[in-house]
Design a protein around this motif. Structure first.
Motif, mmCIF file in Angstrom:
data_model
loop_
_atom_site.group_PDB
_atom_site.id
_atom_site.type_symbol
_atom_site.label_atom_id
_atom_site.label_comp_id
_atom_site.label_asym_id
_atom_site.label_seq_id
_atom_site.Cartn_x
_atom_site.Cartn_y
_atom_site.Cartn_z
ATOM 1 N N GLU A 13 0.828 -1.202 0.000
ATOM 2 C CA GLU A 13 0.000 0.000 0.000
ATOM 3 C C GLU A 13 0.868 1.260 0.000
ATOM 4 N N PHE A 14 1.851 1.308 0.889
ATOM 5 C CA PHE A 14 2.711 2.485 0.963
ATOM 6 C C PHE A 14 3.522 2.661 -0.313
ATOM 7 N N LEU A 15 4.048 1.557 -0.859
ATOM 8 C CA LEU A 15 4.825 1.636 -2.099
ATOM 9 C C LEU A 15 3.962 2.125 -3.261
ATOM 10 N N LEU A 16 2.748 1.610 -3.372
ATOM 11 C CA LEU A 16 1.832 2.090 -4.414
ATOM 12 C C LEU A 16 1.485 3.556 -4.197
ATOM 13 N N TYR A 17 1.320 3.946 -2.926
ATOM 14 C CA TYR A 17 1.027 5.353 -2.642
ATOM 15 C C TYR A 17 2.169 6.240 -3.126
ATOM 16 N N ILE A 18 3.393 5.815 -2.907
ATOM 17 C CA ILE A 18 4.549 6.594 -3.353
ATOM 18 C C ILE A 18 4.574 6.671 -4.883
ATOM 19 N N VAL A 19 4.387 5.540 -5.557
ATOM 20 C CA VAL A 19 4.392 5.533 -7.031
ATOM 21 C C VAL A 19 3.310 6.460 -7.568
ATOM 22 N N PHE A 20 2.090 6.296 -7.076
ATOM 23 C CA PHE A 20 1.003 7.136 -7.572
ATOM 24 C C PHE A 20 1.111 8.568 -7.053
ATOM 25 N N GLY A 21 1.759 8.747 -5.903
ATOM 26 C CA GLY A 21 2.032 10.094 -5.409
ATOM 27 C C GLY A 21 2.983 10.833 -6.339
ATOM 28 N N ARG A 62 -8.359 5.427 -4.723
ATOM 29 C CA ARG A 62 -9.556 4.616 -4.479
ATOM 30 C C ARG A 62 -9.420 3.222 -5.083
ATOM 31 N N VAL A 63 -8.953 3.170 -6.326
ATOM 32 C CA VAL A 63 -8.937 1.904 -7.050
ATOM 33 C C VAL A 63 -7.710 1.049 -6.728
ATOM 34 N N TRP A 64 -6.512 1.617 -6.815
ATOM 35 C CA TRP A 64 -5.307 0.803 -6.742
ATOM 36 C C TRP A 64 -4.590 0.843 -5.400
ATOM 37 N N VAL A 65 -4.502 1.990 -4.775
ATOM 38 C CA VAL A 65 -3.695 2.070 -3.558
ATOM 39 C C VAL A 65 -4.439 1.494 -2.355
ATOM 40 N N ILE A 146 -9.685 8.766 5.416
ATOM 41 C CA ILE A 146 -10.511 8.606 4.220
ATOM 42 C C ILE A 146 -10.731 7.144 3.843
ATOM 43 N N PHE A 147 -9.646 6.401 3.676
ATOM 44 C CA PHE A 147 -9.751 5.015 3.232
ATOM 45 C C PHE A 147 -9.514 4.040 4.381
ATOM 46 N N ARG A 148 -9.799 4.467 5.576
ATOM 47 C CA ARG A 148 -9.609 3.643 6.770
ATOM 48 C C ARG A 148 -10.468 2.393 6.664
ATOM 49 N N ARG A 149 -9.858 1.288 6.965
ATOM 50 C CA ARG A 149 -10.594 0.024 6.944
ATOM 51 C C ARG A 149 -11.153 -0.256 8.338
ATOM 52 N N LYS A 150 -12.307 -0.885 8.340
ATOM 53 C CA LYS A 150 -12.856 -1.345 9.602
ATOM 54 C C LYS A 150 -11.993 -2.505 10.077
ATOM 55 N N LYS A 151 -11.968 -2.731 11.371
ATOM 56 C CA LYS A 151 -11.119 -3.796 11.920
ATOM 57 C C LYS A 151 -11.450 -5.159 11.320
ATOM 58 N N SER A 152 -12.667 -5.344 10.876
ATOM 59 C CA SER A 152 -13.077 -6.630 10.314
ATOM 60 C C SER A 152 -12.638 -6.809 8.860
ATOM 61 N N GLU A 153 -12.197 -5.722 8.204
ATOM 62 C CA GLU A 153 -11.789 -5.808 6.807
ATOM 63 C C GLU A 153 -10.318 -6.162 6.716
ATOM 64 N N PRO A 154 -9.947 -7.048 5.796
ATOM 65 C CA PRO A 154 -8.529 -7.361 5.614
ATOM 66 C C PRO A 154 -7.813 -6.199 4.935
ATOM 67 N N GLU A 155 -6.500 -6.098 5.155
ATOM 68 C CA GLU A 155 -5.686 -5.048 4.542
ATOM 69 C C GLU A 155 -5.617 -5.208 3.034
ATOM 70 N N THR A 156 -5.553 -6.420 2.548
ATOM 71 C CA THR A 156 -5.441 -6.660 1.121
ATOM 72 C C THR A 156 -6.513 -7.604 0.674
ATOM 73 N N GLU A 157 -6.592 -7.744 -0.624
ATOM 74 C CA GLU A 157 -7.564 -8.669 -1.212
ATOM 75 C C GLU A 157 -7.269 -10.086 -0.742
ATOM 76 N N PRO A 158 -8.292 -10.870 -0.437
ATOM 77 C CA PRO A 158 -8.032 -12.269 -0.066
ATOM 78 C C PRO A 158 -7.481 -13.031 -1.273
ATOM 79 N N LYS A 159 -6.606 -13.998 -0.992
ATOM 80 C CA LYS A 159 -6.040 -14.806 -2.076
ATOM 81 C C LYS A 159 -7.087 -15.719 -2.636
ATOM 82 N N LYS A 160 -7.061 -15.889 -3.968
ATOM 83 C CA LYS A 160 -8.070 -16.723 -4.629
ATOM 84 C C LYS A 160 -7.524 -18.079 -4.910
#
Length: 160
Positions: A13-21, A62-65, A146-160
């Motif tokens: 997340e932080f690395l993507l934020y830097i790239v898109f920043g 919203r979409v990628w970071v 702004i994009f704060r996740r609820k404690k019940s939400e995972p940080e990243t997409e679940p693995k498929k």
């Protein structure tokens, strides 16, 4: 290799934020210096560059970071309003840094001669200092508000 992959995943997340920043900053610089080339002073050029950068940044954040899970018109409108509100705060910071650099320290008078032209080195340095402050401030607001996740939400997409 697994350690590197794990490290990248942990800080994705932080690395993507830097790239898109950086890309958002490029959008900001392009619009800013285009406006300056059209004869705008630094204040309106900063505001127009800010508008372009905020639109770009909201979409990529919203979409990628942060991979926002806000859906429905009301939830997205709330998220967008928080995003713009936080960015308004950082716009004030940016304008303050530009004012100090350009009006109080007269950085605009520091130019470099290259290729038969003068380049606004002081203005570029002032703009860069402002952008560093803005990117760091925006990350804190984006991550914690702004994009704060609820404690019940995972940080990243679940693995498929």
């Amino acid at each position: 290799m697994h350690k590197l992959r794990g490290l990248l995943q942990k800080h994705r997340e932080f690395l993507l934020y830097i790239v898109f920043g950086v890309l958002t900053t490029v959008v900001n610089y392009i619009v800013y210096f285009l406006c300056k080339g059209l004869g705008f002073s630094y204040s309106p050029a900063t505001v127009l560059a800010w508008i372009a950068a905020v639109v770009f940044a909201y979409v990529v954040n919203r979409v990628w970071v942060f991979q926002s899970r806000a859906y429905g018109a009301r939830a997205v409108a709330r998220e967008a309003a928080l995003f713009v509100g936080a960015r308004l705060f950082s716009l004030v910071l940016e304008l303050a840094v530009m004012f100090v650099g350009m009006d109080l320290l007269h950085a605009g008078s520091f130019v470099l001669a290259a290729f038969g032209r003068t380049l606004p080195a002081g203005e570029f340095i002032t703009k860069t200092v402002a952008q560093v402050i803005v990117v760091l401030t925006n990350y804190v607001f984006s991550k914690l508000v702004i994009f704060r996740r609820k404690k019940s939400e995972p940080e990243t997409e679940p693995k498929k």
